[in-house]
Design a protein around this motif. Structure first.
Motif, short mmCIF file in Angstrom:
data_model
loop_
_atom_site.label_atom_id
_atom_site.label_comp_id
_atom_site.label_asym_id
_atom_site.label_seq_id
_atom_site.Cartn_x
_atom_site.Cartn_y
_atom_site.Cartn_z
N ASN A 2 8.93 12.84 -4.55
CA ASN A 2 8.27 13.66 -3.52
C ASN A 2 8.51 12.98 -2.17
OD1 ASN A 2 6.60 15.03 -1.78
ND2 ASN A 2 4.73 14.72 -2.96
N LYS A 3 9.42 13.52 -1.38
CA LYS A 3 9.77 12.89 -0.10
C LYS A 3 8.65 12.93 0.92
CE LYS A 3 14.63 12.52 -0.21
NZ LYS A 3 15.61 11.98 0.66
N ARG A 4 7.58 13.64 0.65
CA ARG A 4 6.42 13.64 1.56
C ARG A 4 5.42 12.55 1.19
NH1 ARG A 4 4.04 19.40 2.58
NH2 ARG A 4 2.96 18.15 4.11
N ALA A 5 5.64 11.88 0.07
CA ALA A 5 4.78 10.78 -0.38
C ALA A 5 5.51 9.46 -0.16
CB ALA A 5 4.43 10.96 -1.85
N TYR A 6 4.74 8.41 0.07
CA TYR A 6 5.32 7.09 0.37
C TYR A 6 4.77 6.01 -0.55
CZ TYR A 6 7.68 8.26 4.76
OH TYR A 6 8.54 8.76 5.70
N SER A 55 -1.75 -18.13 8.23
CA SER A 55 -1.97 -18.48 6.82
C SER A 55 -1.67 -17.26 5.95
CB SER A 55 -3.41 -18.95 6.62
OG SER A 55 -3.63 -19.27 5.27
N ALA A 56 -0.63 -17.35 5.13
CA ALA A 56 -0.18 -16.21 4.32
C ALA A 56 -1.27 -15.70 3.39
CB ALA A 56 1.05 -16.61 3.51
N CYS A 57 -1.40 -14.38 3.33
CA CYS A 57 -2.37 -13.73 2.44
C CYS A 57 -1.70 -12.97 1.33
CB CYS A 57 -3.25 -12.78 3.25
SG CYS A 57 -4.30 -13.61 4.46
N GLY A 58 -0.37 -12.85 1.36
CA GLY A 58 0.35 -12.17 0.29
C GLY A 58 0.79 -10.76 0.66
N THR A 59 1.16 -10.02 -0.38
CA THR A 59 1.66 -8.66 -0.25
C THR A 59 0.87 -7.76 -1.18
OG1 THR A 59 3.89 -9.44 0.24
CG2 THR A 59 3.69 -7.16 -0.53
N GLN A 60 0.51 -6.58 -0.69
CA GLN A 60 -0.14 -5.58 -1.54
C GLN A 60 0.61 -4.26 -1.42
OE1 GLN A 60 -4.61 -7.19 -0.93
NE2 GLN A 60 -4.36 -5.40 -2.23
N LEU A 61 0.50 -3.44 -2.47
CA LEU A 61 1.24 -2.18 -2.58
C LEU A 61 0.28 -1.02 -2.76
CD1 LEU A 61 3.79 -3.45 -5.24
CD2 LEU A 61 4.11 -3.43 -2.77
N TRP A 62 0.66 0.15 -2.19
CA TRP A 62 -0.13 1.37 -2.33
C TRP A 62 0.79 2.57 -2.45
CZ3 TRP A 62 -0.89 -2.34 1.35
CH2 TRP A 62 -2.09 -3.01 1.33
N ARG A 63 0.29 3.63 -3.02
CA ARG A 63 0.93 4.95 -3.02
C ARG A 63 0.17 5.81 -2.03
NH1 ARG A 63 0.58 3.91 -8.57
NH2 ARG A 63 -1.41 4.98 -8.56
N VAL A 64 0.91 6.51 -1.18
CA VAL A 64 0.29 7.46 -0.24
C VAL A 64 0.86 8.83 -0.58
CG1 VAL A 64 -0.08 8.11 2.17
CG2 VAL A 64 0.15 5.69 1.54
N CYS A 65 0.02 9.67 -1.17
CA CYS A 65 0.48 11.00 -1.61
C CYS A 65 -0.12 12.09 -0.76
CB CYS A 65 0.12 11.24 -3.07
SG CYS A 65 0.87 10.02 -4.15
#
Length: 181
Positions: free
Chosen positions: A156-160, A171-181
């Motif tokens: 779905n090209k409208r979702a990221y 001070s590094a806090c890391g990386t987090q991931l999400w889906r935006v639909c």
């Protein structure tokens, strides 16, 4: 040609009410706290009205797009951001919103604009809340910096798919991931 230029912004938010609604049920699991199930609930970004009073920083632009000239490949991007905490509190999410300008003057019209920022009149687009696990404590003056990557989903090209890698005062806090639909 009509110019349509959205600018995308991010800010820090301490929104306890929405955070508790999104995560509170998993905190009832017991001594294990979040556990794997609680973490998975944060994979989906929340599209909601974020109260302006809960913001811990001013918004900062991280991407500008000229709709009439943008190429398809430019809609997937990585951009740096830097935010300064204006007040102390727990950083529970990053808030993403956009402003857009419609310049109709070349076609004999007027220029108009609107914003989906938390401190502007609400629109049906609302804001995107990227909830963090775990929250991080901010002090007034802390600098939150990093990068945000946005890649359109193949189905779905409208979702990221969105990832944020960030640090507080270096001070590094890391990386987090999400889906935006």
């Amino acid at each position: 040609t009509i110019q349509h230029k959205p600018v995308i912004f991010a800010s820090c938010d301490g929104g306890i009410a929405n955070y508790n609604v999104k995560t509170g049920v998993w905190n009832l699991i017991g001594p294990g706290g979040w556990g794997r199930a609680g973490y998975l609930t944060l994979a989906d970004a929340a599209v909601e009205l974020v109260p302006a009073a809960s913001l811990l920083s001013r918004s900062a632009a991280f991407r500008s797009v000229r709709i009439a000239q943008v190429q398809d490949a430019q809609l997937d991007f990585t951009a740096d951001f830097a935010l300064a905490a204006s007040t102390a509190g727990p950083l529970r999410c990053f808030v993403v919103h956009f402003d857009t300008l419609f310049d109709l003057q070349p076609a004999g019209g007027q220029t108009s604009s609107f914003s989906t920022a938390p401190d502007c009149p609400p629109t049906h687009w609302k804001q995107v809340a990227l909830y963090l696990e775990p929250p991080r404590e901010l002090q007034a003056g802390d600098r939150v910096s990093g990068s945000i990557s946005c890649a359109r989903r193949k189905d779905n090209k409208r979702a990221y798919d969105v990832s944020v890698t960030f640090a507080i005062d270096g001070s590094a806090c890391g990386t987090q991931l999400w889906r935006v639909c």
